[in-house]
Design a protein around this motif. Sequence first.
Motif, mmCIF file in Angstrom:
data_model
loop_
_atom_site.group_PDB
_atom_site.id
_atom_site.type_symbol
_atom_site.label_atom_id
_atom_site.label_comp_id
_atom_site.label_asym_id
_atom_site.label_seq_id
_atom_site.Cartn_x
_atom_site.Cartn_y
_atom_site.Cartn_z
ATOM 1 N N TYR A 10 -27.488 6.586 71.789
ATOM 2 C CA TYR A 10 -27.733 6.142 70.413
ATOM 3 C C TYR A 10 -28.751 5.005 70.380
ATOM 4 C CZ TYR A 10 -23.537 8.838 69.359
ATOM 5 O OH TYR A 10 -22.618 9.847 69.238
ATOM 6 N N VAL A 58 -32.462 6.222 70.729
ATOM 7 C CA VAL A 58 -32.994 6.825 69.498
ATOM 8 C C VAL A 58 -33.274 5.735 68.466
ATOM 9 C CG1 VAL A 58 -32.454 8.344 67.562
ATOM 10 C CG2 VAL A 58 -31.925 9.073 69.872
ATOM 11 N N ARG A 69 -37.042 5.023 67.055
ATOM 12 C CA ARG A 69 -37.315 5.326 65.644
ATOM 13 C C ARG A 69 -37.497 4.063 64.793
ATOM 14 N NH1 ARG A 69 -38.982 8.044 62.768
ATOM 15 N NH2 ARG A 69 -37.417 8.595 61.250
ATOM 16 N N THR A 98 -39.966 11.170 69.057
ATOM 17 C CA THR A 98 -38.724 10.715 69.682
ATOM 18 C C THR A 98 -38.046 11.860 70.422
ATOM 19 O OG1 THR A 98 -38.455 9.058 67.949
ATOM 20 C CG2 THR A 98 -36.504 9.583 69.238
ATOM 21 N N ALA A 99 -38.010 13.031 69.799
ATOM 22 C CA ALA A 99 -37.396 14.201 70.427
ATOM 23 C C ALA A 99 -38.119 14.557 71.727
ATOM 24 C CB ALA A 99 -37.413 15.383 69.464
ATOM 25 N N LEU A 134 -37.374 11.855 74.505
ATOM 26 C CA LEU A 134 -36.003 11.912 75.027
ATOM 27 C C LEU A 134 -35.602 13.297 75.529
ATOM 28 C CD1 LEU A 134 -34.204 9.686 72.371
ATOM 29 C CD2 LEU A 134 -34.955 9.045 74.672
ATOM 30 N N VAL A 176 -31.987 14.067 67.278
ATOM 31 C CA VAL A 176 -32.564 12.751 66.989
ATOM 32 C C VAL A 176 -32.029 12.243 65.656
ATOM 33 C CG1 VAL A 176 -34.696 11.508 66.395
ATOM 34 C CG2 VAL A 176 -34.662 13.064 68.357
ATOM 35 N N ARG A 213 -28.197 11.425 65.946
ATOM 36 C CA ARG A 213 -27.943 10.218 66.734
ATOM 37 C C ARG A 213 -28.422 8.964 65.998
ATOM 38 N NH1 ARG A 213 -29.466 11.928 72.987
ATOM 39 N NH2 ARG A 213 -27.994 13.676 73.103
ATOM 40 N N LEU A 214 -29.543 9.077 65.291
ATOM 41 C CA LEU A 214 -30.055 7.927 64.550
ATOM 42 C C LEU A 214 -29.090 7.523 63.438
ATOM 43 C CD1 LEU A 214 -32.288 5.853 64.037
ATOM 44 C CD2 LEU A 214 -33.398 7.558 62.573
#
Length: 160
Positions: free
Chosen positions: A96, A99, A103, A113-114, A117, A124, A127-128
Amino acid sequence: MAQEALFKAFKNLKQFRGECKFSTWITQITMNEARLRLRRLKRAGEESIDCGIDNEEGDYIPVDFADWREIPSETLHRKELREALRGAIFSLKPMYRDVLILRDVQHMSVAETATVLGISEASVKTRLLRARFQVRDVLAPGFDGYWNVSGHGYKRIRPF
């Protein structure tokens, strides 16, 4: 000052190379304009306390002698807030925290981000959202329903 910065940006739009975001370019022009204005005000203040400065258009700009130093109590409050936020972020599980940092701190897009990671864009987003809720609960427990505002402060109540 803002108008002057926008005018200069429009006038020099052909010089924008696209190596950075447009907003960054505009911000830098505004910062340069502010620095120029401060230099002019400083020179004018050194010449005379009673005078302002005249800009290129002949407008009179009075000198501002406000004290812009930080107020110690506000500095302390910001420091405590930063420490609380840092603690809340680092209390998150790494999946977490990563992300959230990519972001909300690094301002990466969902797709970027995807990719970084190696997870899906849906992951994404999920989790955000969970990370933001967890940080919120650490910083402001009143939002989760366990705290109730009463009179002059907060009073702990039992969950339903």
